[in-house]
Design an enzyme around this catalytic site. Structure first.
Site, PDB file in Angstrom:
ATOM      1  N   SER A 139      10.388   2.356  -7.260  1.00 44.62           N
ATOM      2  CA  SER A 139       9.406   2.632  -8.328  1.00 44.62           C
ATOM      3  C   SER A 139      10.175   2.942  -9.608  1.00 44.62           C
ATOM      4  O   SER A 139      11.377   3.222  -9.556  1.00 44.62           O
ATOM      5  CB  SER A 139       8.594   3.868  -7.911  1.00 44.62           C
ATOM      6  OG  SER A 139       7.795   4.342  -8.965  1.00 44.62           O
ATOM      7  N   TYR A 152       7.736  12.716  -4.779  1.00 43.54           N
ATOM      8  CA  TYR A 152       7.637  11.249  -4.801  1.00 43.54           C
ATOM      9  C   TYR A 152       8.888  10.642  -5.433  1.00 43.54           C
ATOM     10  O   TYR A 152       9.509   9.732  -4.866  1.00 43.54           O
ATOM     11  CB  TYR A 152       6.382  10.846  -5.582  1.00 43.54           C
ATOM     12  CG  TYR A 152       6.162   9.348  -5.681  1.00 43.54           C
ATOM     13  CD1 TYR A 152       5.839   8.595  -4.560  1.00 43.54           C
ATOM     14  CD2 TYR A 152       6.253   8.688  -6.910  1.00 43.54           C
ATOM     15  CE1 TYR A 152       5.621   7.222  -4.646  1.00 43.54           C
ATOM     16  CE2 TYR A 152       6.032   7.324  -7.006  1.00 43.54           C
ATOM     17  CZ  TYR A 152       5.719   6.601  -5.879  1.00 43.54           C
ATOM     18  OH  TYR A 152       5.506   5.241  -5.967  1.00 43.54           O
TER      19      TYR A 152
HETATM   20  N1  LIG Z   1       0.752   1.089  -7.679  1.00 46.64           N
HETATM   21  C1  LIG Z   1       1.775   1.428  -8.421  1.00 46.64           C
HETATM   22  O1  LIG Z   1       1.647   1.608  -9.660  1.00 46.64           O
HETATM   23  C2  LIG Z   1       3.145   1.573  -7.800  1.00 46.64           C
HETATM   24  C3  LIG Z   1       4.242   1.744  -8.656  1.00 46.64           C
HETATM   25  C4  LIG Z   1       5.506   1.890  -8.102  1.00 46.64           C
HETATM   26  C5  LIG Z   1       5.680   1.852  -6.730  1.00 46.64           C
HETATM   27  N2  LIG Z   1       4.596   1.695  -5.926  1.00 46.64           N
HETATM   28  C6  LIG Z   1       4.834   1.670  -4.475  1.00 46.64           C
HETATM   29  O2  LIG Z   1       4.219   0.536  -3.910  1.00 46.64           O
HETATM   30  C7  LIG Z   1       3.986   0.767  -2.525  1.00 46.64           C
HETATM   31  C8  LIG Z   1       2.575   0.306  -2.183  1.00 46.64           C
HETATM   32  O3  LIG Z   1       1.642   1.134  -2.849  1.00 46.64           O
HETATM   33  P1  LIG Z   1       0.270   0.593  -3.482  1.00 46.64           P
HETATM   34  O4  LIG Z   1       0.361   0.789  -4.932  1.00 46.64           O
HETATM   35  O5  LIG Z   1      -0.060  -0.723  -2.946  1.00 46.64           O
HETATM   36  O6  LIG Z   1      -0.744   1.727  -2.964  1.00 46.64           O
HETATM   37  P2  LIG Z   1      -1.823   1.748  -1.780  1.00 46.64           P
HETATM   38  O7  LIG Z   1      -2.887   0.757  -2.048  1.00 46.64           O
HETATM   39  O8  LIG Z   1      -2.204   3.181  -1.622  1.00 46.64           O
HETATM   40  O9  LIG Z   1      -1.019   1.249  -0.506  1.00 46.64           O
HETATM   41  C9  LIG Z   1      -0.214   2.085   0.269  1.00 46.64           C
HETATM   42  C10 LIG Z   1       0.011   1.422   1.616  1.00 46.64           C
HETATM   43  O10 LIG Z   1       0.888   2.261   2.396  1.00 46.64           O
HETATM   44  C11 LIG Z   1       0.316   2.443   3.679  1.00 46.64           C
HETATM   45  N3  LIG Z   1       0.694   3.752   4.221  1.00 46.64           N
HETATM   46  C12 LIG Z   1       0.501   4.974   3.674  1.00 46.64           C
HETATM   47  N4  LIG Z   1       0.913   5.936   4.502  1.00 46.64           N
HETATM   48  C13 LIG Z   1       1.384   5.300   5.616  1.00 46.64           C
HETATM   49  C14 LIG Z   1       1.931   5.749   6.849  1.00 46.64           C
HETATM   50  N5  LIG Z   1       2.077   7.057   7.146  1.00 46.64           N
HETATM   51  N6  LIG Z   1       2.301   4.825   7.762  1.00 46.64           N
HETATM   52  C15 LIG Z   1       2.137   3.503   7.506  1.00 46.64           C
HETATM   53  N7  LIG Z   1       1.625   3.020   6.368  1.00 46.64           N
HETATM   54  C16 LIG Z   1       1.255   3.910   5.432  1.00 46.64           C
HETATM   55  C17 LIG Z   1      -1.194   2.351   3.467  1.00 46.64           C
HETATM   56  O11 LIG Z   1      -1.857   1.900   4.642  1.00 46.64           O
HETATM   57  P3  LIG Z   1      -2.653   2.810   5.693  1.00 46.64           P
HETATM   58  O12 LIG Z   1      -3.461   3.797   4.931  1.00 46.64           O
HETATM   59  O13 LIG Z   1      -3.473   1.779   6.428  1.00 46.64           O
HETATM   60  O14 LIG Z   1      -1.622   3.426   6.573  1.00 46.64           O
HETATM   61  C18 LIG Z   1      -1.275   1.261   2.408  1.00 46.64           C
HETATM   62  O15 LIG Z   1      -1.292  -0.013   3.004  1.00 46.64           O
HETATM   63  C19 LIG Z   1       4.243   2.261  -2.300  1.00 46.64           C
HETATM   64  O16 LIG Z   1       5.523   2.427  -1.704  1.00 46.64           O
HETATM   65  C20 LIG Z   1       4.238   2.831  -3.696  1.00 46.64           C
HETATM   66  O17 LIG Z   1       5.024   3.995  -3.794  1.00 46.64           O
HETATM   67  C21 LIG Z   1       3.331   1.559  -6.420  1.00 46.64           C
END
Ligand SMILES: NC(=O)c1ccc[n+]([C@@H]2O[C@H](COP(=O)([O-])OP(=O)(O)OC[C@H]3O[C@@H](n4cnc5c(N)ncnc54)[C@H](OP(=O)(O)O)[C@@H]3O)[C@@H](O)[C@H]2O)c1
Length: 262
Positions: A139, A152
């Site tokens: 990130s 985080y």
């Molecule tokens: N969106 C942004 O602006 C942004 C920016 C930088 C980095 N990121 C990173 O991108 C990645 C994906 O995030 P996103 O933005 O797509 O958010 P999201 O829609 O909340 O997706 C998060 C995913 O992680 C899974 N997850 C959460 N806890 C888990 C656990 N204990 N075991 C297995 N799976 C788990 C969730 O699935 P379940 O609930 O089904 O387990 C979900 O599929 C993350 O690592 C986040 O830190 C996002």
């Protein structure tokens, strides 16, 4: 550019957001996808919308006790794994001073220990085949700290340290490591973030709301992998912050401290 046709791509966090969009995008490139996260029903829905072959493999990143069996199942699903996309994770919205250490540990457990445990369990397969790609979603918070994100940011920095080391160590085995730094992507990450009590924050941040789509993020992610980029930066104008931080650290501090925490 390397073709993804018939490649087997294992995606964690595939039930929503970036992981879901990546599953669709890899599938559209002809890849076979293995979809993991905790919510099996949600994963099945994603699988039903994938173009090609898919396999649903539920797992909880905060519990690595069954990872060797899970890795065995992933390899058996299509006979091999070519790419591991370590994407699953949770964010945080609470000040360090009010956050009990249990919450820090929970974020680290999912984002860091769960992530690297899965990689370590799959690594012998990649070493044996003398090939494989590990794609890790860090990130902007893996480059600098920010309000309400102490745990985080720590977890995302930790990933960078681990995977930059692994990249050097595993080059001899022809294993590639790609570190991905997304900026603001419009997903439910802020809604799913945990607060000081470990409860979900439940609100869409303004920054995420104005971010690029998860689909665009997935397209740029795949382009970066195909171009064999070690570090892949994906976002809008917020990515300028990295250049300012690098070349003008004092200016960076004065700008970043005025930004809204959400
Ligand atoms: N969106 C942004 O602006 C942004 C920016 C930088 C980095 N990121 C990173 O991108 C990645 C994906 O995030 P996103 O933005 O797509 O958010 P999201 O829609 O909340 O997706 C998060 C995913 O992680 C899974 N997850 C959460 N806890 C888990 C656990 N204990 N075991 C297995 N799976 C788990 C969730 O699935 P379940 O609930 O089904 O387990 C979900 O599929 C993350 O690592 C986040 O830190 C996002």
């Amino acid at each position: 550019m390397e073709s993804l046709n018939e490649k087997v791509v294992w995606i964690t966090g595939a039930s929503s957001g970036i992981g879901e969009a990546a599953a669709m995008a890899f599938s559209n490139h002809g890849a076979k996808v293995i979809l993991s996260s905790r919510r099996a029903d949600q994963l099945k829905q994603v699988a039903s919308r994938c173009k090609g072959d898919s396999y649903v493999l539920p797992l909880d990143l905060s519990d690595n006790s069954n990872f060797s069996d899970i890795v065995k199942e992933a390899i058996e699903a299509f006979g091999q794994v070519d790419v591991l996309l370590n994407n699953g994770g949770i964010s945080q919205r609470s000040e360090a001073a009010e956050t009990p250490i249990e919450v820090d540990r929970k974020v680290m457990e999912v984002n860091y220990f769960g992530n690297i445990s899965l990689t370590k369990a799959l690594l012998p397969h990649f070493q044996e085949r003398q090939q494989g790609r590990i794609v890790v979603i860090s990130s902007l918070s893996g480059k600098f700290g920010f309000f309400l994100r102490s745990a985080y940011a720590a977890s995302k920095f930790a990933l960078v340290g681990f995977y930059e080391s692994l990249r050097l160590e595993e080059e001899k085995n022809n294993i590639r490591v790609h570190l991905v730094y997304p900026g603001f992507i419009k997903t439910n990450i802020s809604k799913n973030a945990i607060d000081a009590n470990g409860n979900t924050h439940g609100e869409m941040d303004n920054n995420q709301n104005k971010g690029i789509s998860a689909q665009e993020c997935a397209t740029r992610l795949i382009r970066g992998i195909q171009k064999d980029k070690k570090d892949i930066f994906i976002g809008g104008k917020e990515m300028m912050s990295l250049k300012i931080q690098r070349f003008f650290p004092n200016l960076f501090h004065s700008i970043i401290k005025k930004q809204s925490a959400t």
